[in-house]
Design a protein around this motif. Structure first.
Motif, PDB file in Angstrom:
ATOM      1  N   SER A  91      -3.627 -11.080  -2.129  1.00  0.00           N
ATOM      2  CA  SER A  91      -2.588 -10.093  -1.849  1.00  0.00           C
ATOM      3  C   SER A  91      -1.334 -10.404  -2.654  1.00  0.00           C
ATOM      4  CB  SER A  91      -2.248 -10.079  -0.354  1.00  0.00           C
ATOM      5  OG  SER A  91      -3.350  -9.644   0.415  1.00  0.00           O
ATOM      6  N   ASP A 249      -0.103  -7.780   1.608  1.00  0.00           N
ATOM      7  CA  ASP A 249      -1.288  -7.168   2.191  1.00  0.00           C
ATOM      8  C   ASP A 249      -2.176  -6.440   1.180  1.00  0.00           C
ATOM      9  OD1 ASP A 249       0.649  -5.255   1.695  1.00  0.00           O
ATOM     10  OD2 ASP A 249       0.259  -4.079   3.508  1.00  0.00           O
ATOM     11  N   LYS A 250      -1.674  -6.145  -0.017  1.00  0.00           N
ATOM     12  CA  LYS A 250      -2.408  -5.323  -0.973  1.00  0.00           C
ATOM     13  C   LYS A 250      -2.709  -6.100  -2.253  1.00  0.00           C
ATOM     14  CE  LYS A 250      -2.113  -1.591   1.609  1.00  0.00           C
ATOM     15  NZ  LYS A 250      -3.315  -1.010   2.272  1.00  0.00           N
TER      16      LYS A 250
END
Length: 360
Positions: A91, A249-250
């Motif tokens: 992430s 988170d990505k």
């Protein structure tokens, strides 16, 4: 906290707000007017709140390869590139521009809210590498000149332009903590999607450069610009905002910046990134609405009655004269032109999927 240019902002009548602990100008006259000035002529921004961290030493290149998913060591001295820090789960912690001064010295610019986070992340992962990591953020100021007429302003100051994603040096009366020499760095970078430069200079020289830039702006009908227009400008061009469009988170693939990933070397999170590439089913996209109601962060994206994504950023586009947004949507609904619905405070509003860059 205040940048060296705080008093200049006040004297120009800027509206000051708290931005991650910094007193920063959100606007001077009007966000839309400032936005259009950058698209049509030129604008200047104080981005001195951003960080400046140096990595130097015998193993600087090897350490850079370990930290970043991008092939940075193959850059020539005087080049820079957009990349991101990944954690062990692949992430994005933060995105950044990294500059290669030479094979043994690099510096990069973390976002203001992440300076200490990134500095500590580097320290955590430095074991076994012969490098020195220095945070010189307090010594450095940065002024961005952006827009199609930026060169006129830059030349008025007395500096030469550079090509995109390259940088050069101009003489200064003050020592630059990044280079160790009396100079300013002229970088062909920015956060507006327009042609322009960022002047990375000793903090002591910031006021002089700013005042001269304002004089140059007046000659091309440009404007000093605040963080408000900086945000609307980057949204039109689909540029990610750390802590808003991603927050630990990505992955780069989800964020539609797969171009930063190189498979030519090992890096933190590489194995996990390859796994998640096959399993994560959402992707970063733009959304253009025909209505003026602005989608905001957290609003749901629907296909029929099915929730298929969420908005992370939204605004009114002065160039498109439509409401626009950025966010994540299921890959099977992400084709450009697909009609979707955005739930704006309980009312479903029609919009169409776009590439993140909504203004060419």
């Amino acid at each position: 906290m205040r940048t060296p240019l705080y008093n200049e902002h006040v004297s120009l009548g800027a509206r000051i707000v708290d931005f991650h602990g910094w007193d920063m100008p959100i606007e001077y006259s009007n966000i839309i007017e400032e936005h259009i000035a950058v698209r049509k002529s030129a604008g200047i921004f104080d981005v001195s709140h951003m960080g400046d961290i140096i990595i130097s030493g015998l193993d600087a290149g090897e350490f850079i390869d370990h930290i970043f998913p991008t092939d940075i060591t193959s850059l020539k001295s005087g080049q820079c590139i957009y990349t991101a820090f990944l954690n062990e789960n692949a992430s994005i912690i933060d995105d950044t521009i990294i500059y290669k001064i030479n094979d043994k010295k690099y510096f990069f610019v973390p976002n203001a809210a992440n300076i200490e986070i990134i500095f500590n992340w580097l320290k955590k992962n430095v074991s076994g590498y012969d490098v020195e990591i220095k945070n010189v953020s307090d010594d450095i100021a940065c002024i961005a000149i952006q827009g199609p007429m930026y060169e006129e302003v830059l030349n008025y100051i007395g500096y030469r332009s550079v090509q995109p994603f390259t940088f050069s040096f101009e003489k200064s009366a003050y020592k630059n903590s990044i280079t160790g020499k009396n100079n300013v760095i002229i970088s062909g970078t920015g956060y507006t999607g327009e042609k322009g430069v960022e002047i990375i200079c000793p903090a002591e020289e910031a006021v002089e450069i700013w005042k001269k830039s304002v004089e140059g702006l007046n000659r091309v009908n440009g404007k000093p610009c605040g963080l408000g227009s900086r945000d609307t400008l980057r949204m039109e061009k689909g540029m990610l905002l750390s802590g808003v469009d991603f927050n630990n988170d990505k992955t780069p693939y989800q964020c539609s910046i797969s171009f930063i990933v190189s498979n030519s070397h090992d890096f933190i999170g590489k194995k996990k990134l390859e796994e998640r590439k096959l399993t994560d089913d959402d992707i970063f996209r733009g959304f253009i609405s025909e209505e003026r109601s602005i989608p905001r962060s957290g609003f749901g994206i629907y296909f029929g009655d099915k929730l298929i994504g969420n908005i992370t950023s939204g605004t009114y586009s002065p160039i498109l004269q439509k409401s626009i947004a950025l966010g994540y949507i299921k890959k099977d609904s992400s084709k450009q032109g697909t009609e979707i619905m955005i739930d704006i405070r309980g009312r479903k509003v029609k919009a169409r999927v776009s590439k993140p860059r909504m203004v060419p």
